[in-house]
Design an enzyme around this catalytic site. Structure first.
Site, PDB file in Angstrom:
ATOM      1  N   ALA A  65       0.842  -1.202   0.000  1.00  0.00           N
ATOM      2  CA  ALA A  65       0.000   0.000   0.000  1.00  0.00           C
ATOM      3  C   ALA A  65       0.873   1.245   0.000  1.00  0.00           C
ATOM      4  CB  ALA A  65      -0.918   0.019   1.227  1.00  0.00           C
ATOM      5  N   TYR A 130      -5.215   9.532   1.583  1.00  0.00           N
ATOM      6  CA  TYR A 130      -4.914   8.132   1.896  1.00  0.00           C
ATOM      7  C   TYR A 130      -6.208   7.339   2.115  1.00  0.00           C
ATOM      8  CZ  TYR A 130      -3.570   4.083   4.713  1.00  0.00           C
ATOM      9  OH  TYR A 130      -3.443   2.810   5.214  1.00  0.00           O
TER      10      TYR A 130
END
Length: 287
Positions: A65, A130
């Site tokens: 990620a 995010y």
């Protein structure tokens, strides 16, 4: 002789990937592929497709990620590629090849306005890039493959990499005083515990896709977390609580993101340790 099932771990050098690497010796019945950014390019989608076809995994544990929360505010395109578009590619590959995919998501999909622990049905409303890209990744994965299993987690730390616990451990030792945010509430997650949960799910006779929540037990602020670290390390630094407004960051953080874990407990029989127990395990374990 039966061929071993192949597990692909993306983000293999990160906290969760590293803990899975440690755990893998207990699972010799699988062929393990630990892929870093050069072997699995989550930021280059055409390359990613070719890499997946070359590896041909039966199980994908997506620990990769873009996690630099503040940097994501200015690197939106890269965060979106890794956290959203690449996840759709992984999910589509899993569907086409009958592979299982466990994808790791985050408490940052929530806006922090709740006052009760958030279950999987709670309304998402991310307040930073995010969280927005991670939520987009969840939706994209489920849109192309209803058999995907997603685990949202929070405040991840481990023996490996850079994380809050290791930073605070160092600062407690180096400084006489330390101010820590005391108005953001949640629960930490020891990556070794989460890695074990992933393997428990893989080893379970049932596979029930969808979204799950997992963190350690306990409801605390970052300030209380540091006090717990200090209790174990014994450092004499004077720790005080400060409001988030005293520590401004490019990305906003949810003020309340405590996760309700009852679904994963009930469906998979997961026993969840208290955060203090896991923290002690982390701080007393050798790398």
């Amino acid at each position: 002789m039966n061929k071993l099932k192949k597990i692909l771990v993306t983000g293999a050098t990160g906290q969760l990937g590293s803990e899975l690497h440690v755990l893998s010796v207990n699972y010799p019945e699988y062929e393990w592929v630990f892929a870093d950014r050069t072997q699995i390019s989550l930021s280059a989608l055409n390359v990613l497709e070719n890499q997946l076809h070359a590896i041909r995994p039966n199980i994908i544990l997506n620990c990769g990620a873009y996690t630099a929360v503040d940097k994501a505010e200015s690197e939106t395109e890269l965060a979106n590629l890794v956290n959203h578009q690449a996840v759709a590619v992984l999910a589509n590959f899993a569907k086409e090849h009958g592979a299982k995919l466990i994808h790791i998501s985050t408490d940052y999909v929530f806006d922090g306005t709740s006052s009760v622990a958030l279950n999987e049905e709670a309304i998402t409303n991310p307040i930073n890039i995010y969280g927005t890209t991670k939520r987009a990744g969840e939706l994209a994965a489920l849109a192309v493959n209803t058999n995907v299993l997603i685990i949202r987690t929070s405040w991840v730390y481990s023996r490996f990499g850079n994380n809050f616990v290791k930073t605070m451990q160092r600062l407690l030792h180096e400084r006489d005083t330390l101010g820590v945010v005391n108005d953001q509430i949640g629960s930490p997650t020891y990556a070794a515990d989460l890695a074990q949960v992933m393997m428990d799910i893989i080893g379970n006779a049932k596979w029930i896709p969808g979204i799950y929540h997992y963190s350690n037990e306990g409801e605390i602020s970052w300030y209380e977390f540091v006090l717990a670290i200090q209790e174990i390390t014994g450092d004499s630094c004077e720790v005080s609580g400060i409001p988030s407004s005293s520590y401004p960051t490019p990305a906003a953080r949810p003020t309340f993101s405590l996760l309700d874990k009852s679904k994963i407990e009930e469906i998979y029989g997961i026993k969840i340790p208290h955060y203090k127990e896991s923290l002690k395990n982390c701080l007393t374990s050798e790398v």
